[in-house]
Design a protein around this motif. Structure first.
Motif, short mmCIF file in Angstrom:
data_model
loop_
_atom_site.label_atom_id
_atom_site.label_comp_id
_atom_site.label_asym_id
_atom_site.label_seq_id
_atom_site.Cartn_x
_atom_site.Cartn_y
_atom_site.Cartn_z
N VAL A 106 -3.68 3.33 0.21
CA VAL A 106 -4.14 2.90 -1.10
C VAL A 106 -3.41 1.62 -1.50
O VAL A 106 -2.18 1.60 -1.58
CB VAL A 106 -3.87 4.00 -2.16
N THR A 107 -4.17 0.56 -1.74
CA THR A 107 -3.57 -0.69 -2.20
C THR A 107 -3.33 -0.61 -3.71
O THR A 107 -3.85 0.28 -4.39
CB THR A 107 -4.50 -1.89 -1.91
N LYS A 108 -2.56 -1.56 -4.21
CA LYS A 108 -2.28 -1.60 -5.66
C LYS A 108 -3.58 -1.74 -6.45
O LYS A 108 -3.77 -1.09 -7.47
CB LYS A 108 -1.35 -2.76 -5.98
N LYS A 109 -4.49 -2.58 -5.95
CA LYS A 109 -5.77 -2.79 -6.63
C LYS A 109 -6.58 -1.49 -6.65
O LYS A 109 -7.13 -1.12 -7.69
CB LYS A 109 -6.55 -3.90 -5.96
N GLN A 110 -6.66 -0.81 -5.51
CA GLN A 110 -7.40 0.45 -5.45
C GLN A 110 -6.78 1.49 -6.39
O GLN A 110 -7.49 2.19 -7.10
CB GLN A 110 -7.40 1.00 -4.02
N PHE A 111 -5.46 1.56 -6.38
CA PHE A 111 -4.75 2.52 -7.22
C PHE A 111 -5.07 2.24 -8.69
O PHE A 111 -5.40 3.15 -9.46
CB PHE A 111 -3.26 2.46 -6.97
N PHE A 119 -8.93 9.26 -3.27
CA PHE A 119 -7.98 8.31 -2.68
C PHE A 119 -8.22 8.19 -1.18
O PHE A 119 -8.33 9.19 -0.49
CB PHE A 119 -6.54 8.78 -2.90
N PRO A 120 -8.26 6.94 -0.67
CA PRO A 120 -8.31 6.77 0.79
C PRO A 120 -6.94 7.09 1.40
O PRO A 120 -5.97 7.33 0.69
CB PRO A 120 -8.66 5.29 0.94
N GLU A 162 -7.64 0.70 -9.99
CA GLU A 162 -9.05 1.01 -10.29
C GLU A 162 -9.26 2.52 -10.44
O GLU A 162 -9.91 2.97 -11.38
CB GLU A 162 -9.96 0.45 -9.20
N ILE A 163 -8.70 3.30 -9.53
CA ILE A 163 -8.88 4.75 -9.56
C ILE A 163 -8.21 5.35 -10.78
O ILE A 163 -8.80 6.15 -11.51
CB ILE A 163 -8.37 5.40 -8.25
N TRP A 187 0.84 -1.18 0.00
CA TRP A 187 0.00 0.00 0.00
C TRP A 187 0.89 1.25 0.00
O TRP A 187 2.06 1.18 0.36
CB TRP A 187 -0.95 0.03 1.20
N LYS A 214 -1.97 8.26 0.87
CA LYS A 214 -2.80 9.09 0.00
C LYS A 214 -1.92 10.07 -0.78
O LYS A 214 -2.10 10.25 -1.98
CB LYS A 214 -3.84 9.84 0.83
#
Length: 122
Positions: free
Chosen positions: A106-111, A102-103, A113-114, A76, A79
Motif C-alpha cells: 500500500v502506497t501513501k496515496k492508496q492509503f 487493501f492491496p 484514498e482508502i 509503501w 497490507k
C-alpha cells in the motif's frame, strides 16, 4: 439466552449502539472538551448528518500515520501494516468491514484514498 435478552441484543446491534458509544467516548478522550455535554451534542449532530463516517483525524494526519508505519521509508507498507494503521485512525473497530480493500503493498496515496473514503476524512 431468554427472548428479552435476545431482542435487546438484536436492537443494540441493529442500531449500532455499542459503536456509537465507542465513538463518543473515543472522541471525548481525544478532544478532552471543557463542556462535555455541549461536545456530545455536537458529536451527535455530526453523526446525524454524516453517519458513522466521522473520524477524529484530519486529512494531513493520514500522512503522519502512514509515516509511522513506514519505518524503512520505502514509500509503501504491507497490507497488515495498512490494516493496523487504519485501525489506529478508526473511531470504532467496526469501521473496517472488509480487509480486502487493501492491496498487498500500500502506497501513501492508496492509503490516503482508502482511509479518506472509508472514514469520511476529506
Amino acid at each position: 439466552m431468554n427472548y428479552r435478552i435476545e431482542k435487546a441484543d438484536l436492537y443494540i446491534r441493529q442500531h449500532r449502539i455499542i459503536e456509537l458509544f465507542e465513538d463518543l467516548t473515543t472522541a471525548i478522550s481525544y478532544e478532552q472538551p471543557a463542556d462535555i455535554k455541549k461536545f456530545l451534542i455536537e458529536q451527535l449532530q455530526l453523526k446525524q448528518k454524516f453517519g458513522f463516517k466521522t473520524g477524529l483525524f484530519k486529512p494531513e494526519e493520514i500522512d503522519n500515520i502512514f509515516t509511522l508505519f513506514d519505518l524503512k521509508q520505502d514509500g509503501w507498507i504491507s497490507k497488515k501494516q495498512a490494516i493496523d494503521a487504519f485501525k489506529v485512525m478508526a473511531a470504532s473497530q467496526y469501521q473496517l468491514k472488509d480487509e480486502s480493500i487493501f492491496p498487498e503493498k500500500v502506497t501513501k496515496k492508496q492509503f490516503a484514498e482508502i482511509v479518506g473514503e472509508h472514514l469520511g476524512i476529506k
